[in-house]
Motif scaffolding. Structure first.
Motif, PDB file in Angstrom:
ATOM      1  N   GLN A 134     -14.513 -77.009 -18.973  1.00 25.17           N
ATOM      2  CA  GLN A 134     -14.482 -78.420 -18.579  1.00 25.17           C
ATOM      3  C   GLN A 134     -13.058 -78.981 -18.545  1.00 25.17           C
ATOM      4  O   GLN A 134     -12.863 -80.155 -18.259  1.00 25.17           O
ATOM      5  N   GLY A 135     -12.064 -78.140 -18.875  1.00 25.71           N
ATOM      6  CA  GLY A 135     -10.678 -78.597 -18.904  1.00 25.71           C
ATOM      7  C   GLY A 135     -10.379 -79.501 -20.076  1.00 25.71           C
ATOM      8  O   GLY A 135      -9.498 -80.357 -20.003  1.00 25.71           O
ATOM      9  N   ARG A 136     -11.078 -79.307 -21.202  1.00 24.13           N
ATOM     10  CA  ARG A 136     -10.928 -80.220 -22.345  1.00 24.13           C
ATOM     11  C   ARG A 136     -10.270 -79.556 -23.549  1.00 24.13           C
ATOM     12  O   ARG A 136     -10.340 -80.071 -24.651  1.00 24.13           O
ATOM     13  N   LEU A 137      -9.605 -78.420 -23.335  1.00 26.89           N
ATOM     14  CA  LEU A 137      -8.840 -77.784 -24.403  1.00 26.89           C
ATOM     15  C   LEU A 137      -7.354 -77.910 -24.109  1.00 26.89           C
ATOM     16  O   LEU A 137      -6.909 -77.671 -22.985  1.00 26.89           O
ATOM     17  N   ARG A 138      -6.581 -78.258 -25.140  1.00 24.28           N
ATOM     18  CA  ARG A 138      -5.132 -78.339 -25.000  1.00 24.28           C
ATOM     19  C   ARG A 138      -4.462 -76.987 -25.207  1.00 24.28           C
ATOM     20  O   ARG A 138      -3.311 -76.787 -24.800  1.00 24.28           O
ATOM     21  N   LEU A 140      -5.202 -72.430 -25.939  1.00 26.22           N
ATOM     22  CA  LEU A 140      -6.122 -71.349 -25.621  1.00 26.22           C
ATOM     23  C   LEU A 140      -7.302 -71.343 -26.593  1.00 26.22           C
ATOM     24  O   LEU A 140      -7.161 -71.744 -27.751  1.00 26.22           O
ATOM     25  N   PRO A 141      -8.474 -70.882 -26.145  1.00 24.72           N
ATOM     26  CA  PRO A 141      -9.660 -70.907 -27.014  1.00 24.72           C
ATOM     27  C   PRO A 141      -9.452 -70.189 -28.346  1.00 24.72           C
ATOM     28  O   PRO A 141      -9.894 -70.672 -29.392  1.00 24.72           O
ATOM     29  N   GLU A 142      -8.780 -69.023 -28.333  1.00 27.04           N
ATOM     30  CA  GLU A 142      -8.582 -68.312 -29.590  1.00 27.04           C
ATOM     31  C   GLU A 142      -7.659 -69.071 -30.539  1.00 27.04           C
ATOM     32  O   GLU A 142      -7.824 -69.019 -31.763  1.00 27.04           O
ATOM     33  N   GLN A 143      -6.694 -69.816 -29.977  1.00 27.37           N
ATOM     34  CA  GLN A 143      -5.825 -70.641 -30.812  1.00 27.37           C
ATOM     35  C   GLN A 143      -6.606 -71.810 -31.408  1.00 27.37           C
ATOM     36  O   GLN A 143      -6.442 -72.150 -32.588  1.00 27.37           O
ATOM     37  N   ALA A 144      -7.443 -72.411 -30.600  1.00 25.83           N
ATOM     38  CA  ALA A 144      -8.261 -73.527 -31.095  1.00 25.83           C
ATOM     39  C   ALA A 144      -9.213 -73.052 -32.179  1.00 25.83           C
ATOM     40  O   ALA A 144      -9.398 -73.734 -33.199  1.00 25.83           O
ATOM     41  N   ALA A 145      -9.807 -71.881 -31.989  1.00 30.44           N
ATOM     42  CA  ALA A 145     -10.761 -71.351 -32.975  1.00 30.44           C
ATOM     43  C   ALA A 145     -10.078 -71.109 -34.314  1.00 30.44           C
ATOM     44  O   ALA A 145     -10.614 -71.466 -35.370  1.00 30.44           O
ATOM     45  N   ARG A 146      -8.899 -70.492 -34.308  1.00 29.40           N
ATOM     46  CA  ARG A 146      -8.189 -70.213 -35.552  1.00 29.40           C
ATOM     47  C   ARG A 146      -7.786 -71.510 -36.245  1.00 29.40           C
ATOM     48  O   ARG A 146      -7.871 -71.626 -37.473  1.00 29.40           O
ATOM     49  N   SER A 172     -12.956 -85.073 -45.036  1.00 31.71           N
ATOM     50  CA  SER A 172     -13.483 -84.169 -44.020  1.00 31.71           C
ATOM     51  C   SER A 172     -13.412 -84.801 -42.634  1.00 31.71           C
ATOM     52  O   SER A 172     -12.967 -84.154 -41.669  1.00 31.71           O
ATOM     53  N   ASP A 173     -13.822 -86.055 -42.523  1.00 34.62           N
ATOM     54  CA  ASP A 173     -13.801 -86.722 -41.217  1.00 34.62           C
ATOM     55  C   ASP A 173     -12.376 -86.896 -40.707  1.00 34.62           C
ATOM     56  O   ASP A 173     -12.098 -86.702 -39.512  1.00 34.62           O
ATOM     57  N   ARG A 174     -11.457 -87.266 -41.595  1.00 36.76           N
ATOM     58  CA  ARG A 174     -10.065 -87.467 -41.170  1.00 36.76           C
ATOM     59  C   ARG A 174      -9.448 -86.153 -40.689  1.00 36.76           C
ATOM     60  O   ARG A 174      -8.762 -86.125 -39.654  1.00 36.76           O
ATOM     61  N   THR A 175      -9.688 -85.101 -41.435  1.00 35.61           N
ATOM     62  CA  THR A 175      -9.135 -83.804 -41.057  1.00 35.61           C
ATOM     63  C   THR A 175      -9.740 -83.318 -39.746  1.00 35.61           C
ATOM     64  O   THR A 175      -9.034 -82.836 -38.853  1.00 35.61           O
ATOM     65  N   ARG A 176     -11.058 -83.445 -39.640  1.00 33.48           N
ATOM     66  CA  ARG A 176     -11.742 -83.032 -38.406  1.00 33.48           C
ATOM     67  C   ARG A 176     -11.176 -83.763 -37.204  1.00 33.48           C
ATOM     68  O   ARG A 176     -10.830 -83.145 -36.186  1.00 33.48           O
ATOM     69  N   ASP A 177     -11.060 -85.076 -37.293  1.00 28.38           N
ATOM     70  CA  ASP A 177     -10.582 -85.855 -36.158  1.00 28.38           C
ATOM     71  C   ASP A 177      -9.153 -85.480 -35.784  1.00 28.38           C
ATOM     72  O   ASP A 177      -8.806 -85.391 -34.594  1.00 28.38           O
ATOM     73  N   ALA A 178      -8.297 -85.249 -36.786  1.00 32.70           N
ATOM     74  CA  ALA A 178      -6.910 -84.889 -36.512  1.00 32.70           C
ATOM     75  C   ALA A 178      -6.819 -83.516 -35.845  1.00 32.70           C
ATOM     76  O   ALA A 178      -6.066 -83.327 -34.881  1.00 32.70           O
ATOM     77  N   VAL A 179      -7.589 -82.565 -36.356  1.00 34.06           N
ATOM     78  CA  VAL A 179      -7.553 -81.209 -35.796  1.00 34.06           C
ATOM     79  C   VAL A 179      -8.141 -81.187 -34.389  1.00 34.06           C
ATOM     80  O   VAL A 179      -7.571 -80.577 -33.469  1.00 34.06           O
ATOM     81  N   PHE A 180      -9.273 -81.845 -34.208  1.00 33.00           N
ATOM     82  CA  PHE A 180      -9.890 -81.872 -32.881  1.00 33.00           C
ATOM     83  C   PHE A 180      -8.968 -82.546 -31.865  1.00 33.00           C
ATOM     84  O   PHE A 180      -8.883 -82.122 -30.710  1.00 33.00           O
ATOM     85  N   ALA A 181      -8.269 -83.604 -32.281  1.00 38.33           N
ATOM     86  CA  ALA A 181      -7.349 -84.290 -31.374  1.00 38.33           C
ATOM     87  C   ALA A 181      -6.186 -83.384 -30.984  1.00 38.33           C
ATOM     88  O   ALA A 181      -5.625 -83.507 -29.888  1.00 38.33           O
ATOM     89  N   ALA A 182      -5.817 -82.466 -31.891  1.00 42.57           N
ATOM     90  CA  ALA A 182      -4.694 -81.563 -31.619  1.00 42.57           C
ATOM     91  C   ALA A 182      -5.058 -80.463 -30.635  1.00 42.57           C
ATOM     92  O   ALA A 182      -4.180 -79.967 -29.910  1.00 42.57           O
ATOM     93  N   VAL A 183      -6.329 -80.069 -30.596  1.00 47.78           N
ATOM     94  CA  VAL A 183      -6.691 -78.924 -29.755  1.00 47.78           C
ATOM     95  C   VAL A 183      -7.593 -79.286 -28.578  1.00 47.78           C
ATOM     96  O   VAL A 183      -7.796 -78.458 -27.686  1.00 47.78           O
TER      97      VAL A 183
END
Length: 230
Positions: A134-138, A140-146, A172-183
């Motif tokens: 969908q073009g929604r990753l900043r 590569l998938p393997e980098q996002a997964a790690r 947990s929510d703060r970390t999740r949001d920050a990480v998801f925003a980064a990738v």
């Protein structure tokens, strides 16, 4: 003794060990404790598991069975980002509910990844592949997964080891949001159309390698080129 009884004895030992681990912790539980609680002899434990390390590794496998059962029960939704959020939440909740299992599965004491972790990795990779398509990753998938895995394990381990620490509320929510925003991004990334197309094609090929009419060598070269472009 029949094979059914042997399986029942093995499962009894696993269940008792898991209960002791949850109550006492892995550093304290001994083979003697397990034998007393399960009302079996030490040779019986050794017969099924070899030694204490083998027993704890089998308990970790049991933990993964429980952990993955929840993931298997949820098929992909229409929104892979929602699936990603649900996966994070399930991971953290499992760790907090079963800290002894979690320590054996993901703890710092592990020198290698447990083989059963592969299925969880594949579920995460499938979600990220859909986001990439969908073009929604900043990245590569393997980098996002790690990145996501490291953040989820680190956050969960911190909450388990120091549950009453100041600042833990909403961690947990703060970390999740920050990480998801980064990738990830809410909309397809702009400004690098060639790189975006390369990342999208790469995610598709990684997810569907068995369907690509290329030899392993040709596929490897193609994937490496896409990684450089992406």
């Amino acid at each position: 003794m029949s094979s059914t009884n042997r399986r029942s004895t093995r499962q009894l030992i696993l269940d008792v060990t898991a209960e002791l681990l949850e109550r006492l912790g892995a550093e304290v539980v001994s083979i003697r404790d397990v034998c007393q609680a399960a009302e079996v002899t030490a040779p019986t434990v050794y017969h099924h598991f070899g030694d204490k390390k083998g027993l704890f590794e089998a308990v970790a496998t049991e933990g993964f069975d429980r952990y993955l059962a929840n993931k298997r029960s949820h098929g992909p939704s229409e929104d892979p980002m929602e699936d990603l959020r649900r996966g994070w939440q399930n991971h953290v909740e499992f760790g907090l509910a079963h800290p002894a299992f979690y320590g054996l599965m993901f703890g710092a004491g592990r020198t290698t990844r447990h083989p059963a972790a592969k299925e969880g990795d594949e579920i995460l990779q499938a979600i990220l592949a859909r986001l990439a398509e969908q073009g929604r990753l900043r990245v590569l998938p393997e980098q996002a997964a790690r990145t996501i895995h490291a953040a989820a394990v680190g956050t969960t381990s911190l909450l388990i080891s120091d549950p009453g620490a100041p600042g833990n509320e909403g961690l947990s929510d703060r970390t999740r949001d920050a990480v998801f925003a980064a990738v990830t991004t809410q909309e397809p990334a702009a400004g690098d159309p060639l790189g975006e197309q390369a990342r999208t094609l790469l995610a598709t090929l990684v997810a569907r390698q068995g369907e690509v009419p290329l030899t392993p060598g040709e596929l490897g070269i193609f994937l490496e080129l896409l990684r450089k472009l992406g």
